[in-house]
Design a protein around this motif. Structure first.
Motif, short mmCIF file in Angstrom:
data_model
loop_
_atom_site.label_atom_id
_atom_site.label_comp_id
_atom_site.label_asym_id
_atom_site.label_seq_id
_atom_site.Cartn_x
_atom_site.Cartn_y
_atom_site.Cartn_z
N GLN A 130 7.53 71.17 71.90
CA GLN A 130 7.01 70.42 70.76
C GLN A 130 7.70 69.06 70.67
OE1 GLN A 130 4.45 71.67 69.05
NE2 GLN A 130 4.57 73.56 70.25
N LEU A 131 6.98 68.07 70.19
CA LEU A 131 7.51 66.71 70.08
C LEU A 131 8.71 66.68 69.14
CD1 LEU A 131 6.99 63.73 70.95
CD2 LEU A 131 5.63 63.49 68.84
N SER A 134 8.72 66.35 65.13
CA SER A 134 7.39 66.66 64.59
C SER A 134 7.46 67.84 63.63
CB SER A 134 6.42 66.97 65.73
OG SER A 134 6.80 68.17 66.38
N GLU A 135 6.47 67.95 62.76
CA GLU A 135 6.41 69.06 61.83
C GLU A 135 6.26 70.38 62.58
OE1 GLU A 135 6.63 71.24 58.52
OE2 GLU A 135 7.00 69.08 58.69
N GLN A 136 5.51 70.35 63.70
CA GLN A 136 5.34 71.55 64.50
C GLN A 136 6.68 72.05 65.04
OE1 GLN A 136 3.58 68.80 64.71
NE2 GLN A 136 1.40 69.30 64.63
#
Length: 260
Positions: A130-131, A134-136
């Motif tokens: 995941q980046l 990021s929220e993810q």
């Protein structure tokens, strides 16, 4: 305006979310989109229910925990059954729009990773994909660092007075659950002496088996649809999915079978 069936369920918004990208569009793309959107809704509900189950275990509420596990197992049956619908789509029908998926892949489902983590199948590499910032990524990091369902269950057993080994209670929760032989005598004693808790153990085995069944059916569906082709998004397709089979989430509950 009074609340109506349509306004409460946001029907107009919901039905606007199926937007095929193929020219025409290809007939089966609508089915493909709807099935996967429904999967994501069920993943959301499963995460919601497992979080609730963990809180019930923390409150020592055995009857509600058993009831919630029954609901989770029922949802899993629906999730597995949806593969029957996908398998009505032939390989050629899928290939008619597959190129439109470009880099999109079920491998990227954030909610499925969250569900794996909350159950105990932790994988730090999934977070790294995941980046950063990021929220993810934050969501997966939170799930990685919180106790899984198995940890909540062991704490529940300890609060009931069962002698759970200290090293098991203090395990690194960022790692996948691994079999702990020192725990086995405790679980065997529960099976032999406490029918209610033994029933709870068996429902966890049902949950584990249900997830494994979903993985197996998913593999076979991919094999019959694209064979040995690479998956969308550059994944290994069925070859990767095969590596996820026969990985129990609660290995101790399987390991004690021979000694019961």
């Amino acid at each position: 305006m009074p609340v109506t069936y349509s306004s409460y369920l946001k029907i107009d918004e919901l039905l606007s979310l199926q937007q095929p990208l193929s020219d025409g569009p290809e007939h089966d793309e609508t089915l493909f989109i709807i099935v996967h959107q429904v999967y994501e809704l069920w993943f959301k509900e499963l995460i919601h229910e497992v979080d609730y189950l963990k809180s019930l275990l923390g409150k020592q509420d055995t009857p509600r925990a058993l009831h919630t596990l029954k609901r989770v197992l029922t949802i899993l049956k629906v999730v597995v059954a949806q593969i029957d619908v996908l398998e009505t789509m032939t390989p050629l029908e899928f290939l008619s729009f597959r190129a439109r998926l470009e880099s999109g892949s079920g491998f990227q489902s954030l909610q499925f990773r969250e569900l794996e983590f909350v159950l105990g199948a932790k994988n730090p590499a999934a977070v790294e994909r995941q980046l950063a910032g990021s929220e993810q990524r934050k969501r997966l990091e939170r799930r990685l660092n919180e106790p899984a369902l198995w940890d909540s269950f062991l704490a529940f057993l300890a609060a009931k007075g069962h002698p759970i080994p200290r090293e098991v209670l203090a395990r690194d929760v960022t790692r996948p659950v691994e079999a702990a032989p020192s725990l086995h005598p405790v679980l065997i004693e529960i099976y032999r002496r406490d029918p209610v808790l033994a029933s709870l153990c068996e429902r966890l085995v049902d949950l584990d088996e249900g997830v494994q069944e979903w993985r197996y059916r998913h593999v076979k569906m991919v094999q019959r649809t694209i064979g040995t082709k690479k998956g969308t998004g550059g994944s290994e397709g069925a070859a990767y999915l095969m590596t996820t089979l026969d990985r129990p989430i609660f290995p101790d509950l399987w390991a004690i079978r021979a000694d019961l």
